[in-house]
Design an enzyme around this catalytic site. Sequence first.
Site, PDB file in Angstrom:
ATOM      1  N   ASP A   1      -2.244  -6.338  10.703  1.00 26.86           N
ATOM      2  CA  ASP A   1      -1.320  -7.183  10.194  1.00 26.86           C
ATOM      3  C   ASP A   1      -0.926  -8.327  11.085  1.00 26.86           C
ATOM      4  OD1 ASP A   1       0.707  -7.137   7.651  1.00 26.86           O
ATOM      5  OD2 ASP A   1       1.203  -8.391   9.250  1.00 26.86           O
ATOM      6  N   ILE A   2      -0.826  -9.404  10.613  1.00 31.02           N
ATOM      7  CA  ILE A   2      -0.773 -10.668  11.647  1.00 31.02           C
ATOM      8  C   ILE A   2       0.567 -10.310  12.171  1.00 31.02           C
ATOM      9  CG2 ILE A   2      -0.228 -12.266   9.964  1.00 31.02           C
ATOM     10  CD1 ILE A   2      -2.393 -14.006  11.197  1.00 31.02           C
TER      11      ILE A   2
ATOM     12  N   HIS B   1      -0.221  -0.430   3.494  1.00 33.23           N
ATOM     13  CA  HIS B   1       0.258  -0.901   4.777  1.00 33.23           C
ATOM     14  C   HIS B   1       0.249   0.613   5.471  1.00 33.23           C
ATOM     15  CE1 HIS B   1       2.498  -4.832   4.189  1.00 33.23           C
ATOM     16  NE2 HIS B   1       2.405  -4.502   3.103  1.00 33.23           N
TER      17      HIS B   1
ATOM     18  N   GLY C   1       8.087  -6.978  -3.553  1.00 32.97           N
ATOM     19  CA  GLY C   1       8.228  -7.532  -2.522  1.00 32.97           C
ATOM     20  C   GLY C   1       6.647  -7.854  -2.046  1.00 32.97           C
ATOM     21  N   GLN C   2       5.697  -7.979  -2.985  1.00 32.14           N
ATOM     22  CA  GLN C   2       4.432  -8.240  -2.659  1.00 32.14           C
ATOM     23  C   GLN C   2       4.137  -9.601  -2.561  1.00 32.14           C
ATOM     24  OE1 GLN C   2       1.456  -7.183  -5.661  1.00 32.14           O
ATOM     25  NE2 GLN C   2      -0.166  -7.328  -4.318  1.00 32.14           N
TER      26      GLN C   2
ATOM     27  N   HIS D   1      -3.321  -3.720  -1.507  1.00 31.00           N
ATOM     28  CA  HIS D   1      -3.122  -3.431  -0.060  1.00 31.00           C
ATOM     29  C   HIS D   1      -2.487  -2.394   0.300  1.00 31.00           C
ATOM     30  CE1 HIS D   1      -0.360  -6.566  -0.252  1.00 31.00           C
ATOM     31  NE2 HIS D   1       0.177  -6.346   0.860  1.00 31.00           N
TER      32      HIS D   1
ATOM     33  N   ASN E   1       3.653  -2.431  -1.556  1.00 28.14           N
ATOM     34  CA  ASN E   1       4.300  -3.105  -2.266  1.00 28.14           C
ATOM     35  C   ASN E   1       3.613  -3.788  -3.417  1.00 28.14           C
ATOM     36  OD1 ASN E   1       6.256  -3.006  -0.221  1.00 28.14           O
ATOM     37  ND2 ASN E   1       5.183  -4.628   0.743  1.00 28.14           N
TER      38      ASN E   1
HETATM   39  P1  5GP Z   1       2.966  -7.656   1.198  1.00 33.29           P
HETATM   40  O1  5GP Z   1       4.188  -8.235   1.587  1.00 33.29           O
HETATM   41  O2  5GP Z   1       2.022  -8.454   0.244  1.00 33.29           O
HETATM   42  O3  5GP Z   1       2.988  -6.150   0.869  1.00 33.29           O
HETATM   43  O4  5GP Z   1       2.137  -7.721   2.536  1.00 33.29           O
HETATM   44  C1  5GP Z   1       1.202  -8.810   3.019  1.00 33.29           C
HETATM   45  C2  5GP Z   1       1.156  -8.311   4.569  1.00 33.29           C
HETATM   46  O5  5GP Z   1      -0.067  -9.543   4.833  1.00 33.29           O
HETATM   47  C3  5GP Z   1       2.209  -8.751   5.378  1.00 33.29           C
HETATM   48  O6  5GP Z   1       2.722  -7.823   6.120  1.00 33.29           O
HETATM   49  C4  5GP Z   1       1.766 -10.063   6.232  1.00 33.29           C
HETATM   50  O7  5GP Z   1       2.069 -10.036   7.537  1.00 33.29           O
HETATM   51  C5  5GP Z   1       0.170  -9.726   6.063  1.00 33.29           C
HETATM   52  N1  5GP Z   1      -0.709 -10.963   6.348  1.00 33.29           N
HETATM   53  C6  5GP Z   1      -0.366 -12.232   5.493  1.00 33.29           C
HETATM   54  N2  5GP Z   1      -1.549 -13.261   5.880  1.00 33.29           N
HETATM   55  C7  5GP Z   1      -2.046 -12.539   6.588  1.00 33.29           C
HETATM   56  C8  5GP Z   1      -3.236 -12.994   7.588  1.00 33.29           C
HETATM   57  O8  5GP Z   1      -3.661 -14.038   7.498  1.00 33.29           O
HETATM   58  N3  5GP Z   1      -3.718 -12.162   8.582  1.00 33.29           N
HETATM   59  C9  5GP Z   1      -3.322 -10.892   8.639  1.00 33.29           C
HETATM   60  N4  5GP Z   1      -3.946  -9.973   9.435  1.00 33.29           N
HETATM   61  N5  5GP Z   1      -2.214 -10.389   8.034  1.00 33.29           N
HETATM   62  C10 5GP Z   1      -1.529 -11.313   6.962  1.00 33.29           C
END
Ligand code: 5GP
Length: 108
Positions: free
Chosen positions: A29-30, A100, A91-92, A98, A85
Amino acid sequence: MTTIFKKIIDREIPADIVYEDDICLAFRDIQPKAPVHILVIPKKEIASLMELTDEDESIVGHCVIAVSRIAAQEGLSGGYKMQVNCGEDGGQEVPHLHFHLLGGRRLH
Ligand code: 5GP
């Protein structure tokens, strides 16, 4: 709509990939929320848990087993958290399913 995760699958944008096979891809994750924070995604474009159909059963099982294997690979022998999520209320942020994988510290 092409999501950022689809672009990572297609190597259009870079990511720190830790595992890949025909069904799934895993990358760091970034914005990590724990010392180990990896996202495991199916290569099939499934927006969220809400879009799953019966035919996705093996894909989801495959992703969860990948989470377990990657956790072992990362040395998370003390345990870890797998979080999904779903949708706006869940909170997605990225509309590509995906999982986590969070670990490396005590999580609450
Ligand atoms: P969500 O909130 O949708 O469950 O999680 C999305 C996740 O994707 C977040 O933890 C966010 O930091 C990660 N993320 C968003 N954009 C990027 C990206 O361009 N590269 C990577 N490696 N992670 C990302």
